[in-house]
Write a protein that holds these residues in place. Structure first.
Motif, PDB file in Angstrom:
ATOM      1  N   GLY A 101       0.791  -1.227   0.000  1.00 51.54           N
ATOM      2  CA  GLY A 101       0.000   0.000   0.000  1.00 51.54           C
ATOM      3  C   GLY A 101       0.819   1.271   0.000  1.00 51.54           C
ATOM      4  N   ALA A 102       2.086   1.193  -0.356  1.00 52.59           N
ATOM      5  CA  ALA A 102       2.943   2.381  -0.338  1.00 52.59           C
ATOM      6  C   ALA A 102       2.553   3.375  -1.419  1.00 52.59           C
ATOM      7  CB  ALA A 102       4.412   1.975  -0.500  1.00 52.59           C
ATOM      8  N   GLY A 103       2.130   2.872  -2.582  1.00 52.26           N
ATOM      9  CA  GLY A 103       1.737   3.759  -3.670  1.00 52.26           C
ATOM     10  C   GLY A 103       2.541   3.580  -4.942  1.00 52.26           C
ATOM     11  N   GLU A 104       3.319   2.499  -5.049  1.00 47.88           N
ATOM     12  CA  GLU A 104       4.152   2.315  -6.238  1.00 47.88           C
ATOM     13  C   GLU A 104       3.316   2.156  -7.508  1.00 47.88           C
ATOM     14  OE1 GLU A 104       4.967  -2.472  -6.376  1.00 47.88           O
ATOM     15  OE2 GLU A 104       6.572  -1.239  -5.557  1.00 47.88           O
ATOM     16  N   SER A 105       2.192   1.429  -7.434  1.00 43.39           N
ATOM     17  CA  SER A 105       1.344   1.236  -8.610  1.00 43.39           C
ATOM     18  C   SER A 105       0.670   2.535  -9.029  1.00 43.39           C
ATOM     19  CB  SER A 105       0.293   0.159  -8.335  1.00 43.39           C
ATOM     20  OG  SER A 105       0.904  -1.086  -8.088  1.00 43.39           O
ATOM     21  N   THR A 106       0.278   3.335  -8.045  1.00 41.78           N
ATOM     22  CA  THR A 106      -0.340   4.625  -8.357  1.00 41.78           C
ATOM     23  C   THR A 106       0.637   5.529  -9.100  1.00 41.78           C
ATOM     24  OG1 THR A 106      -1.822   4.540  -6.444  1.00 41.78           O
ATOM     25  CG2 THR A 106      -1.358   6.713  -7.363  1.00 41.78           C
ATOM     26  N   LEU A 107       1.871   5.612  -8.630  1.00 42.48           N
ATOM     27  CA  LEU A 107       2.869   6.455  -9.293  1.00 42.48           C
ATOM     28  C   LEU A 107       3.184   5.942 -10.689  1.00 42.48           C
ATOM     29  CD1 LEU A 107       5.277   7.114  -6.285  1.00 42.48           C
ATOM     30  CD2 LEU A 107       3.710   8.747  -7.350  1.00 42.48           C
ATOM     31  N   ALA A 108       3.264   4.623 -10.843  1.00 40.63           N
ATOM     32  CA  ALA A 108       3.540   4.058 -12.160  1.00 40.63           C
ATOM     33  C   ALA A 108       2.408   4.358 -13.139  1.00 40.63           C
ATOM     34  CB  ALA A 108       3.761   2.550 -12.045  1.00 40.63           C
ATOM     35  N   GLY A 109       1.186   4.390 -12.629  1.00 41.50           N
ATOM     36  CA  GLY A 109       0.052   4.701 -13.485  1.00 41.50           C
ATOM     37  C   GLY A 109      -0.030   6.157 -13.881  1.00 41.50           C
ATOM     38  N   LEU A 110       0.666   7.013 -13.149  1.00 42.98           N
ATOM     39  CA  LEU A 110       0.618   8.454 -13.414  1.00 42.98           C
ATOM     40  C   LEU A 110       1.804   8.956 -14.224  1.00 42.98           C
ATOM     41  CD1 LEU A 110      -0.545   9.726  -9.902  1.00 42.98           C
ATOM     42  CD2 LEU A 110      -1.937   9.595 -11.975  1.00 42.98           C
ATOM     43  N   ALA A 111       2.882   8.187 -14.283  1.00 40.45           N
ATOM     44  CA  ALA A 111       4.104   8.628 -14.952  1.00 40.45           C
ATOM     45  C   ALA A 111       4.462   7.677 -16.077  1.00 40.45           C
ATOM     46  CB  ALA A 111       5.253   8.725 -13.952  1.00 40.45           C
ATOM     47  N   SER A 112       4.485   8.179 -17.304  1.00 39.57           N
ATOM     48  CA  SER A 112       4.803   7.347 -18.461  1.00 39.57           C
ATOM     49  C   SER A 112       6.250   6.849 -18.379  1.00 39.57           C
ATOM     50  CB  SER A 112       4.617   8.150 -19.747  1.00 39.57           C
ATOM     51  OG  SER A 112       3.287   8.568 -19.900  1.00 39.57           O
ATOM     52  N   GLY A 113       6.452   5.611 -18.783  1.00 42.41           N
ATOM     53  CA  GLY A 113       7.796   5.058 -18.828  1.00 42.41           C
ATOM     54  C   GLY A 113       8.312   4.520 -17.518  1.00 42.41           C
ATOM     55  N   SER A 114       7.513   4.618 -16.457  1.00 44.12           N
ATOM     56  CA  SER A 114       7.927   4.093 -15.153  1.00 44.12           C
ATOM     57  C   SER A 114       7.177   2.799 -14.860  1.00 44.12           C
ATOM     58  CB  SER A 114       7.682   5.120 -14.048  1.00 44.12           C
ATOM     59  OG  SER A 114       6.291   5.352 -13.868  1.00 44.12           O
ATOM     60  N   ARG A 115       7.736   2.012 -13.928  1.00 49.57           N
ATOM     61  CA  ARG A 115       7.128   0.730 -13.589  1.00 49.57           C
ATOM     62  C   ARG A 115       7.114   0.521 -12.077  1.00 49.57           C
ATOM     63  NH1 ARG A 115       6.614  -3.160 -17.615  1.00 49.57           N
ATOM     64  NH2 ARG A 115       7.594  -2.657 -19.627  1.00 49.57           N
ATOM     65  N   PRO A 116       6.112  -0.212 -11.567  1.00 51.63           N
ATOM     66  CA  PRO A 116       6.157  -0.631 -10.164  1.00 51.63           C
ATOM     67  C   PRO A 116       7.106  -1.812 -10.017  1.00 51.63           C
ATOM     68  CG  PRO A 116       4.175  -1.484 -11.197  1.00 51.63           C
ATOM     69  CD  PRO A 116       4.869  -0.652 -12.242  1.00 51.63           C
ATOM     70  N   ALA A 117       7.861  -1.841  -8.936  1.00 55.64           N
ATOM     71  CA  ALA A 117       8.843  -2.907  -8.727  1.00 55.64           C
ATOM     72  C   ALA A 117       8.269  -4.094  -7.961  1.00 55.64           C
ATOM     73  CB  ALA A 117      10.054  -2.359  -7.985  1.00 55.64           C
ATOM     74  N   ASP A 118       6.997  -4.023  -7.605  1.00 52.70           N
ATOM     75  CA  ASP A 118       6.343  -5.125  -6.868  1.00 52.70           C
ATOM     76  C   ASP A 118       7.062  -5.432  -5.560  1.00 52.70           C
ATOM     77  OD1 ASP A 118       4.351  -5.431  -8.805  1.00 52.70           O
ATOM     78  OD2 ASP A 118       5.593  -6.784  -9.988  1.00 52.70           O
ATOM     79  N   HIS A 119       7.469  -4.377  -4.859  1.00 52.88           N
ATOM     80  CA  HIS A 119       8.046  -4.492  -3.516  1.00 52.88           C
ATOM     81  C   HIS A 119       9.329  -5.319  -3.481  1.00 52.88           C
ATOM     82  CE1 HIS A 119       4.213  -2.762  -2.437  1.00 52.88           C
ATOM     83  NE2 HIS A 119       3.578  -3.811  -2.925  1.00 52.88           N
ATOM     84  N   ALA A 120      10.093  -5.274  -4.568  1.00 52.37           N
ATOM     85  CA  ALA A 120      11.365  -5.996  -4.632  1.00 52.37           C
ATOM     86  C   ALA A 120      12.359  -5.189  -5.455  1.00 52.37           C
ATOM     87  CB  ALA A 120      11.172  -7.379  -5.249  1.00 52.37           C
ATOM     88  N   TRP A 121      13.637  -5.323  -5.122  1.00 48.88           N
ATOM     89  CA  TRP A 121      14.672  -4.643  -5.912  1.00 48.88           C
ATOM     90  C   TRP A 121      14.669  -5.209  -7.330  1.00 48.88           C
ATOM     91  CZ3 TRP A 121      16.791  -0.444  -3.870  1.00 48.88           C
ATOM     92  CH2 TRP A 121      16.897  -0.318  -2.470  1.00 48.88           C
ATOM     93  N   PRO A 122      14.536  -4.364  -8.365  1.00 51.74           N
ATOM     94  CA  PRO A 122      14.500  -4.859  -9.755  1.00 51.74           C
ATOM     95  C   PRO A 122      15.916  -5.035 -10.309  1.00 51.74           C
ATOM     96  CG  PRO A 122      14.102  -2.493  -9.722  1.00 51.74           C
ATOM     97  CD  PRO A 122      14.303  -2.911  -8.289  1.00 51.74           C
ATOM     98  N   ILE A 123      16.424  -6.238 -10.277  1.00 46.48           N
ATOM     99  CA  ILE A 123      17.790  -6.506 -10.704  1.00 46.48           C
ATOM    100  C   ILE A 123      17.815  -6.701 -12.223  1.00 46.48           C
ATOM    101  CG2 ILE A 123      19.808  -7.965 -10.376  1.00 46.48           C
ATOM    102  CD1 ILE A 123      18.836  -6.445  -7.854  1.00 46.48           C
ATOM    103  N   PRO A 124      18.594  -5.905 -12.957  1.00 46.85           N
ATOM    104  CA  PRO A 124      18.636  -6.057 -14.418  1.00 46.85           C
ATOM    105  C   PRO A 124      19.194  -7.426 -14.814  1.00 46.85           C
ATOM    106  CG  PRO A 124      19.636  -3.972 -13.736  1.00 46.85           C
ATOM    107  CD  PRO A 124      19.433  -4.783 -12.503  1.00 46.85           C
ATOM    108  N   THR A 125      18.666  -7.969 -15.890  1.00 45.20           N
ATOM    109  CA  THR A 125      19.159  -9.243 -16.403  1.00 45.20           C
ATOM    110  C   THR A 125      20.198  -9.057 -17.494  1.00 45.20           C
ATOM    111  OG1 THR A 125      17.306  -9.331 -17.958  1.00 45.20           O
ATOM    112  CG2 THR A 125      17.012 -10.425 -15.841  1.00 45.20           C
ATOM    113  N   ALA A 126      20.225  -7.896 -18.111  1.00 47.29           N
ATOM    114  CA  ALA A 126      21.187  -7.627 -19.185  1.00 47.29           C
ATOM    115  C   ALA A 126      22.431  -6.962 -18.615  1.00 47.29           C
ATOM    116  CB  ALA A 126      20.557  -6.734 -20.246  1.00 47.29           C
TER     117      ALA A 126
END
Length: 239
Positions: A101-126
């Protein structure tokens, strides 16, 4: 008699908040090997600003803040760390909600090009890819403590170099002014991250999801401008 019965509970809460401020997980033993950039991690940041100053701007100006992990920060226990997930998708900014309930999905829905991290550090695969992460938390006690733990995890240099922390977004959990112990705790946490943005309570979002077609408060627009993001409302208008 009813007022007396509730008074100990209130005093216990205030004492608990003050204890969290003084014995913060970001605090270090002494200040050996510490520079100005570490003062937020030792609880020795600059004097507390007034609530009026905090409300007038989403950005904290004229203070030294760390832009990379700092030496001497103790590594947190595994139980206090956020999970990590492989993230192959591109994003200008990843919003990392440090609690539910922090608000990550809300911010992602309001800002183009951004994503919610689903409460985890998003480690790049490339290889040779960096992910720019912004922590997101509510301004209640549990939200601030969760933000504090995530900031400690980053500051202790436990994350891959492919993770770049841009700062912390604190979203008001209720309308009105926050109690001083909570504001003090915010100050401690703010000294240990590159940037802090304060976003206001939006009452309409209690009854319906945030819509990109609705006018955004200025604090949200400033946040997106600081991160070089465009609002989804702008994208809709262009289409």
């Amino acid at each position: 008699m009813r007022r007396q019965a509730h008074q100990p509970d209130r005093q216990q809460l205030i004492g608990r908040l003050r204890t969290a401020h003084n014995n913060s997980a970001l605090s270090l033993e002494g200040e050996r090997c510490m520079g100005n950039a570490n003062r937020g991690l030792t609880g020795m940041e600059q004097p507390v600003e007034t609530a009026e100053v905090l409300a007038s701007s989403t950005r904290r100006a004229a203070r030294l803040a760390p832009t990379s992990p700092q030496p001497g920060v103790p590594i947190p226990d595994m139980v206090d760390r956020l999970p990590r997930r492989a993230a192959a998708w591109p994003a200008t900014v990843w919003w990392l909600g440090v609690h539910g309930g922090a608000g990550e999905s809300t911010l992602a829905g309001l800002a183009s090009g951004s994503r919610p991290a689903d409460h985890a550090w998003p480690i790049p695969t490339a290889n040779a890819t960096a992910h720019h992460v912004v922590l997101v938390a509510r301004t209640n006690y549990s939200g601030l403590i969760a933000a504090q733990r995530a900031a400690t995890e980053w500051a202790a240099n436990t994350l891959p170099h492919s993770i770049s922390l841009a700062g912390l977004v604190l979203i008001a959990d209720t309308p009105g002014r926050r109690p001083k112990p909570l504001r003090d705790l915010e100050q401690v946490i703010a000294g240990g991250v590159p940037q802090v943005w304060h976003l206001p309570w939006v009452n309409a979002w209690r009854f319906a999801p945030a819509s990109p077609l609705d006018p955004l408060p200025n604090e949200f627009r400033q946040l997106f401008a600081d991160l070089s993001l465009t609002t989804t409302s702008s994208t809709h208008a262009q289409n």
